[in-house]
Design an enzyme around this catalytic site. Structure first.
Site, PDB file in Angstrom:
ATOM      1  CG  HIS A 139      -2.001  -1.091   1.149  1.00 58.72           C
ATOM      2  ND1 HIS A 139      -2.489  -1.628  -0.014  1.00 58.72           N
ATOM      3  CD2 HIS A 139      -2.648  -1.750   2.170  1.00 58.72           C
ATOM      4  CE1 HIS A 139      -3.373  -2.565   0.264  1.00 58.72           C
ATOM      5  NE2 HIS A 139      -3.494  -2.672   1.577  1.00 58.72           N
ATOM      6  CG  HIS A 213      -7.680  -0.692   2.587  1.00 62.39           C
ATOM      7  ND1 HIS A 213      -8.323  -1.472   3.529  1.00 62.39           N
ATOM      8  CD2 HIS A 213      -6.641  -1.420   2.154  1.00 62.39           C
ATOM      9  CE1 HIS A 213      -7.667  -2.611   3.660  1.00 62.39           C
ATOM     10  NE2 HIS A 213      -6.647  -2.605   2.839  1.00 62.39           N
ATOM     11  CD  GLU A 351      -8.180  -3.584  -0.399  1.00 58.37           C
ATOM     12  OE1 GLU A 351      -7.007  -3.238  -0.579  1.00 58.37           O
ATOM     13  OE2 GLU A 351      -8.495  -4.545   0.317  1.00 58.37           O
TER      14      GLU A 351
HETATM   15  C1  BGC Z   1      -4.314  -6.651   1.918  1.00 57.75           C
HETATM   16  C2  BGC Z   1      -4.243  -7.408   3.218  1.00 57.75           C
HETATM   17  C3  BGC Z   1      -3.907  -6.433   4.309  1.00 57.75           C
HETATM   18  C4  BGC Z   1      -4.995  -5.374   4.324  1.00 57.75           C
HETATM   19  C5  BGC Z   1      -4.783  -4.358   5.392  1.00 57.75           C
HETATM   20  C6  BGC Z   1      -5.386  -5.634   2.016  1.00 57.75           C
HETATM   21  O1  BGC Z   1      -5.462  -4.913   0.834  1.00 57.75           O
HETATM   22  O2  BGC Z   1      -4.507  -7.512   0.832  1.00 57.75           O
HETATM   23  O3  BGC Z   1      -3.282  -8.438   3.179  1.00 57.75           O
HETATM   24  O4  BGC Z   1      -3.816  -7.056   5.555  1.00 57.75           O
HETATM   25  O5  BGC Z   1      -5.067  -4.749   3.072  1.00 57.75           O
HETATM   26  O6  BGC Z   1      -3.523  -3.867   5.354  1.00 57.75           O
END
Ligand code: BGC
Length: 386
Positions: A139, A213, A351
């Site tokens: 991210h 998210h 997402e």
């Molecule tokens: C990821 C997860 C992660 C979550 C929060 C998601 O987009 O695929 O693995 O734990 O985001 O960070």
């Protein structure tokens, strides 16, 4: 913030924010003539930067967004009896977001999901990103767009009410090349749909994969598990991962696996199947390859329904993929907006995005953005009840 100011703003919002500007101690409570956007002070960061919370409403939908991280802090929609609930997981105060949020409601950039070992090569140049998730970069690195303060401006046009968020990410920020100029519009349409439009330009070749998210619980945040929600995803394939959740490169068929959501299925139905991919994700944490592919206009990709409240969310996007994450790493260590502890499976994320690790996967749709091009992505969440 003082209690009285919060009470004042809440009352103003409830009154529909008709024609008057509302004065507060900080002076900027905002209610333009006929406008439906309210700004209030939400908190102050350690470096003294003030963070605002903007609230907009349209139809029966009400959305609150923070200038910190572009975070969807609250999204209220009605159930089948018309009762409003906040269906997005989050916190009631800024300190909790800063102290450690699993990206609740946040704008994700520059790159949604993982890049293997935080490394990629573009036009012969090797780039190293911060590694913040085991061996990988997740991210956008340890200080991604979710932890930056955005400029926010309200708008109203043709019955739409929205917020424009802007930020210029300097060349080299979190290891990514190019100065990236980003604009994100959060819009509530006259029917209460929640639409997100992303736009970005760069002055050097780079990679971009923006998303939001938000963790949803259509029963209302803090009401427990989403495993009874029925989910449908228009995807015949998904991208299996290795044990650090990096795609292997295969586009595997969902048929005959727990990943088959082509017909509505309870999220929890197959979540305890001893399938290697479910074990790796500790549930669902996978990118689905949308059958429609990349489209210039948002097309329908998923429906989620909560049988209890009757709330239904339909999602349309221009993106080729969606990361379905079943809230596996919520482990009872965080108390959410209404003071209830979040446990595993108390929220889910869908997402919309390009696939994880695309910069290292020649077979995946490209995430490269070059000077002169404009990155565009749109996702629409429509709400109804049954
Ligand atoms: C990821 C997860 C992660 C979550 C929060 C998601 O987009 O695929 O693995 O734990 O985001 O960070």
């Amino acid at each position: 913030m003082t209690t009285s100011r919060r009470t004042l703003m809440t009352a103003a919002a409830a009154a529909g924010l008709a024609a008057t500007a509302v004065a507060t101690g900080t002076g900027t409570a905002y209610a333009k003539d006929g406008g439906r956007a309210v700004k209030e002070h939400f908190g102050t960061l350690a470096d003294g930067t003030k963070v605002d919370r903007w609230t907009i409403r349209n139809g029966r939908t009400r959305l609150s967004v923070l200038s910190y991280g572009g975070i969807v802090q609250s999204l209220e929609i009605p159930d089948r009896h018309g009762h409003l609930a906040n269906v997005s997981l989050g916190f009631a105060d800024l300190d909790s977001y800063v102290a450690g949020s699993p990206y609740f409601g946040a704008l994700i950039g520059r790159y949604g999901n993982r890049i293997a070992n935080g490394r990629f090569t573009l036009d012969g140049h090797a780039y190293q990103l911060p590694v913040n998730d085991g061996p990988n970069s997740l991210h956008g690195g340890d200080k991604g767009f979710d932890k930056r303060v955005w400029s926010v401006e309200p708008f109203e046009r043709a019955g739409n009410v929205g917020l424009t968020l802007r930020r210029v990410s300097p060349d080299g920020e979190m290891g990514y090349p190019g100065k990236l100029t980003v604009r994100v519009d959060y819009t509530l349409t006259p029917t209460g749909d929640f639409r997100i439009d992303y736009e970005a330009t760069t002055d050097k070749a780079t990679v971009v994969n923006l998303t939001n998210h938000t963790y949803y619980n259509l029963g209302g945040e803090g009401t427990g598990s989403v495993y009874d929600h029925r989910l449908e995803i228009a995807a015949s394939r998904y991208t299996p991962v290795n044990k650090t959740l990096i795609p292997t490169g295969e586009l595997a068929k969902v048929a005959g696996t727990p990943f088959d959501f082509r017909r509505p299925k309870a999220i929890g139905r197959d979540i305890r199947e001893a399938h290697q991919q479910v074990l790796y994700g500790q549930g669902f944490d996978h990118n689905f390859v949308l059958d429609k592919g990349i489209t210039s206009r948002p097309e329908h990709i998923a429906t989620v329904g909560d049988p209890e409240s009757g709330r239904v969310m339909r999602i349309a996007t221009t993106e080729p993929g969606v990361q379905f994450y079943s809230g596996n790493f919520l482990v009872g260590t965080l108390a959410g907006t209404s003071g209830k502890v979040y446990r595993q499976g108390d929220g889910f994320c869908l997402e919309t995005q390009h696939f994880p690790d695309s910069p290292n996967q020649p077979g995946f749709p490209s995430t490269v953005l070059r000077p002169g091009q404009t990155y565009r992505s749109t996702t629409v969440h429509s709400f109804s009840t049954r």
